[in-house]
Design a protein around this motif. Structure first.
Motif, PDB file in Angstrom:
ATOM      1  N   LEU A  21      15.759  54.023  -1.810  1.00  0.00           N
ATOM      2  CA  LEU A  21      14.773  54.562  -0.858  1.00  0.00           C
ATOM      3  C   LEU A  21      13.573  55.140  -1.598  1.00  0.00           C
ATOM      4  O   LEU A  21      12.419  54.935  -1.200  1.00  0.00           O
ATOM      5  N   GLY A  22      13.842  55.864  -2.680  1.00  0.00           N
ATOM      6  CA  GLY A  22      12.765  56.442  -3.472  1.00  0.00           C
ATOM      7  C   GLY A  22      12.098  55.445  -4.390  1.00  0.00           C
ATOM      8  O   GLY A  22      11.014  55.707  -4.919  1.00  0.00           O
ATOM      9  N   GLY A  23      12.754  54.301  -4.601  1.00  0.00           N
ATOM     10  CA  GLY A  23      12.165  53.271  -5.442  1.00  0.00           C
ATOM     11  C   GLY A  23      11.212  52.369  -4.689  1.00  0.00           C
ATOM     12  O   GLY A  23      10.416  51.643  -5.293  1.00  0.00           O
TER      13      GLY A  23
ATOM     14  N   ILE B  11      18.069  53.437 -15.375  1.00  0.00           N
ATOM     15  CA  ILE B  11      16.698  52.966 -15.590  1.00  0.00           C
ATOM     16  C   ILE B  11      15.786  53.372 -14.439  1.00  0.00           C
ATOM     17  O   ILE B  11      14.670  53.867 -14.661  1.00  0.00           O
ATOM     18  N   LEU B  12      16.249  53.191 -13.198  1.00  0.00           N
ATOM     19  CA  LEU B  12      15.403  53.543 -12.058  1.00  0.00           C
ATOM     20  C   LEU B  12      15.184  55.047 -11.984  1.00  0.00           C
ATOM     21  O   LEU B  12      14.089  55.506 -11.640  1.00  0.00           O
ATOM     22  N   THR B  13      16.205  55.827 -12.319  1.00  0.00           N
ATOM     23  CA  THR B  13      16.049  57.285 -12.304  1.00  0.00           C
ATOM     24  C   THR B  13      15.006  57.731 -13.319  1.00  0.00           C
ATOM     25  O   THR B  13      14.149  58.581 -13.015  1.00  0.00           O
ATOM     26  N   VAL B  14      15.057  57.182 -14.520  1.00  0.00           N
ATOM     27  CA  VAL B  14      14.069  57.522 -15.555  1.00  0.00           C
ATOM     28  C   VAL B  14      12.664  57.188 -15.072  1.00  0.00           C
ATOM     29  O   VAL B  14      11.734  58.003 -15.203  1.00  0.00           O
ATOM     30  N   GLU B  15      12.506  56.000 -14.495  1.00  0.00           N
ATOM     31  CA  GLU B  15      11.180  55.586 -14.003  1.00  0.00           C
ATOM     32  C   GLU B  15      10.687  56.505 -12.892  1.00  0.00           C
ATOM     33  O   GLU B  15       9.517  56.910 -12.874  1.00  0.00           O
ATOM     34  N   ARG B  16      11.569  56.877 -11.966  1.00  0.00           N
ATOM     35  CA  ARG B  16      11.181  57.731 -10.841  1.00  0.00           C
ATOM     36  C   ARG B  16      10.825  59.147 -11.326  1.00  0.00           C
ATOM     37  O   ARG B  16       9.905  59.771 -10.805  1.00  0.00           O
ATOM     38  N   VAL B  17      11.553  59.644 -12.305  1.00  0.00           N
ATOM     39  CA  VAL B  17      11.253  60.974 -12.856  1.00  0.00           C
ATOM     40  C   VAL B  17       9.890  60.954 -13.549  1.00  0.00           C
ATOM     41  O   VAL B  17       9.083  61.883 -13.389  1.00  0.00           O
ATOM     42  N   ILE B  18       9.628  59.913 -14.324  1.00  0.00           N
ATOM     43  CA  ILE B  18       8.314  59.780 -14.977  1.00  0.00           C
ATOM     44  C   ILE B  18       7.207  59.768 -13.928  1.00  0.00           C
ATOM     45  O   ILE B  18       6.169  60.425 -14.082  1.00  0.00           O
ATOM     46  N   SER B  19       7.434  59.031 -12.858  1.00  0.00           N
ATOM     47  CA  SER B  19       6.434  58.952 -11.787  1.00  0.00           C
ATOM     48  C   SER B  19       6.194  60.307 -11.134  1.00  0.00           C
ATOM     49  O   SER B  19       5.055  60.689 -10.859  1.00  0.00           O
ATOM     50  N   LEU B  20       7.270  61.050 -10.898  1.00  0.00           N
ATOM     51  CA  LEU B  20       7.131  62.374 -10.284  1.00  0.00           C
ATOM     52  C   LEU B  20       6.361  63.326 -11.195  1.00  0.00           C
ATOM     53  O   LEU B  20       5.477  64.057 -10.733  1.00  0.00           O
TER      54      LEU B  20
ATOM     55  N   GLY C  11       1.883  56.946 -10.953  1.00  0.00           N
ATOM     56  CA  GLY C  11       2.658  56.801 -12.173  1.00  0.00           C
ATOM     57  C   GLY C  11       3.795  55.814 -12.073  1.00  0.00           C
ATOM     58  O   GLY C  11       4.604  55.689 -13.008  1.00  0.00           O
ATOM     59  N   THR C  12       3.896  55.084 -10.950  1.00  0.00           N
ATOM     60  CA  THR C  12       4.916  54.051 -10.820  1.00  0.00           C
ATOM     61  C   THR C  12       4.763  53.021 -11.939  1.00  0.00           C
ATOM     62  O   THR C  12       3.649  52.593 -12.251  1.00  0.00           O
ATOM     63  N   ILE C  13       5.884  52.618 -12.534  1.00  0.00           N
ATOM     64  CA  ILE C  13       5.860  51.644 -13.629  1.00  0.00           C
ATOM     65  C   ILE C  13       6.647  50.409 -13.185  1.00  0.00           C
ATOM     66  O   ILE C  13       7.874  50.327 -13.383  1.00  0.00           O
ATOM     67  N   PRO C  14       5.979  49.430 -12.562  1.00  0.00           N
ATOM     68  CA  PRO C  14       6.680  48.260 -12.006  1.00  0.00           C
ATOM     69  C   PRO C  14       7.599  47.519 -12.975  1.00  0.00           C
ATOM     70  O   PRO C  14       8.717  47.152 -12.580  1.00  0.00           O
ATOM     71  N   PRO C  15       7.205  47.282 -14.241  1.00  0.00           N
ATOM     72  CA  PRO C  15       8.131  46.557 -15.141  1.00  0.00           C
ATOM     73  C   PRO C  15       9.478  47.267 -15.321  1.00  0.00           C
ATOM     74  O   PRO C  15      10.530  46.618 -15.383  1.00  0.00           O
ATOM     75  N   ILE C  16       9.439  48.603 -15.395  1.00  0.00           N
ATOM     76  CA  ILE C  16      10.694  49.348 -15.536  1.00  0.00           C
ATOM     77  C   ILE C  16      11.508  49.255 -14.245  1.00  0.00           C
ATOM     78  O   ILE C  16      12.737  49.111 -14.278  1.00  0.00           O
TER      79      ILE C  16
ATOM     80  N   SER D  51      15.314  47.669 -13.756  1.00  0.00           N
ATOM     81  CA  SER D  51      16.459  48.322 -13.107  1.00  0.00           C
ATOM     82  C   SER D  51      17.061  47.426 -12.037  1.00  0.00           C
ATOM     83  O   SER D  51      18.292  47.309 -11.926  1.00  0.00           O
ATOM     84  N   TYR D  52      16.212  46.754 -11.251  1.00  0.00           N
ATOM     85  CA  TYR D  52      16.716  45.850 -10.220  1.00  0.00           C
ATOM     86  C   TYR D  52      17.435  44.664 -10.860  1.00  0.00           C
ATOM     87  O   TYR D  52      18.423  44.152 -10.315  1.00  0.00           O
ATOM     88  N   GLY D  53      16.956  44.241 -12.027  1.00  0.00           N
ATOM     89  CA  GLY D  53      17.616  43.160 -12.739  1.00  0.00           C
ATOM     90  C   GLY D  53      19.036  43.513 -13.117  1.00  0.00           C
ATOM     91  O   GLY D  53      19.939  42.666 -13.083  1.00  0.00           O
ATOM     92  N   MET D  54      19.272  44.783 -13.455  1.00  0.00           N
ATOM     93  CA  MET D  54      20.613  45.216 -13.821  1.00  0.00           C
ATOM     94  C   MET D  54      21.588  45.074 -12.653  1.00  0.00           C
ATOM     95  O   MET D  54      22.720  44.600 -12.822  1.00  0.00           O
ATOM     96  N   ILE D  55      21.149  45.462 -11.475  1.00  0.00           N
ATOM     97  CA  ILE D  55      22.050  45.373 -10.320  1.00  0.00           C
ATOM     98  C   ILE D  55      22.282  43.916  -9.933  1.00  0.00           C
ATOM     99  O   ILE D  55      23.363  43.546  -9.469  1.00  0.00           O
ATOM    100  N   LEU D  56      21.290  43.060 -10.166  1.00  0.00           N
ATOM    101  CA  LEU D  56      21.466  41.643  -9.864  1.00  0.00           C
ATOM    102  C   LEU D  56      22.483  41.003 -10.812  1.00  0.00           C
ATOM    103  O   LEU D  56      23.276  40.149 -10.399  1.00  0.00           O
TER     104      LEU D  56
END
Length: 252
Positions: A99-101, A19-28, A107-112, A116-121
């Motif tokens: 680090l990149g998050g 999830i975080l990778t998808v969000e970061r790629v969209i932002s880039l 284009g950062t999408i905070p809900p996404i 992703s952070y919810g998954m690790i929790l």
């Protein structure tokens, strides 16, 4: 039950990466297509995001093994097996990606990101529940879980700013953010490799307290970062509670 818990713990941890990778790629993609990269901080955030994605997956490919064939009653089984210590290795990869998050690129999408952070929790919660079931000590272990989570939430995101002291604030927020991510990564690796009981050392907490205070104070008149403010207070409360619980346990 242990195998099911292992799989659930792994699935949620891997969902964090996905999830975080998808969000970061969209932002880039958004940053490059909109031509938003125009100053040194933009370049720092963009390059860090690219390197964090590449570094996280390179580390995973080099260090982690997720499925192996193993023998069961003399027969080869193709069922997936989780390598011993893989969660600790994934914790390092998770920190590299984080680090990149922790930079607010165009284009950062905070809900996404929060998803992703919810998954690790959830993955961490499963590990904590298993440790409590195996070793007892629910209070100290859930305090450990809560403290590490609160600490991660108190990491400041790197933002653009228009304050007069931006020449001081920008380097400070970069150092504090990256430094706290590194400390959280160490905690997370210990957490997955251990039995869920944290020792609550003072140094990481003190560094977080000083770093967050500096970031909050310098930007106070422009915008109060209530999210960081609330979670550093929660971190402090859980640190004190954890210390008291640890002393109480040691005194028994």
């Amino acid at each position: 039950m242990t195998k099911k818990a292992d799989k659930a713990q792994m699935i949620f941890l891997l969902l964090y990466f996905l999830i975080l990778t998808v969000e970061r790629v969209i932002s880039l993609v958004t940053s490059f297509t909109n031509g938003h990269i125009f100053n040194a901080l933009d370049w720092y955030m963009t390059v860090l995001t690219v390197l964090s994605i590449a570094g996280a997956y390179a580390f995973m490919l080099a260090k982690c093994r997720f499925t192996v064939k193993h023998y069961d009653n003399g027969k080869v089984s193709a069922a997936p097996a989780i390598e011993e210590g893989v969660f600790g290795k994934l914790a390092i990869a998770a920190g590299i990606l984080l680090l990149g998050g922790m930079v607010h690129t165009e284009g950062t999408i905070p809900p996404i990101q929060f998803a992703s952070y919810g998954m690790i929790l959830v993955s961490m919660a499963i590990h904590t529940a298993r440790c409590v079931k195996q070793h007892g000590g629910a209070v100290i272990r859930w305090l450990s879980f809560g403290y590490i989570v609160a600490y991660s939430m108190s990491i400041p995101v790197v933002y653009q700013t228009g304050i007069e002291l931006s020449w001081l604030f920008v380097p400070l927020e970069i150092v504090v953010s990256a430094g706290m991510v590194a400390l959280f990564t160490v905690m997370l690796r210990w957490f997955y490799n251990g039995d869920g009981e944290y020792g609550f050392p003072a140094l990481p907490f003190i560094l977080a307290l000083i770093g967050d205070a500096g970031v909050l104070i310098l930007r106070w008149n422009e915008e109060i970062n209530f999210f960081v403010l609330i979670f550093i207070v929660v971190t402090a409360a859980l640190f004190i509670a954890g210390k008291l619980a640890s002393r109480s346990k040691a005194g028994k």
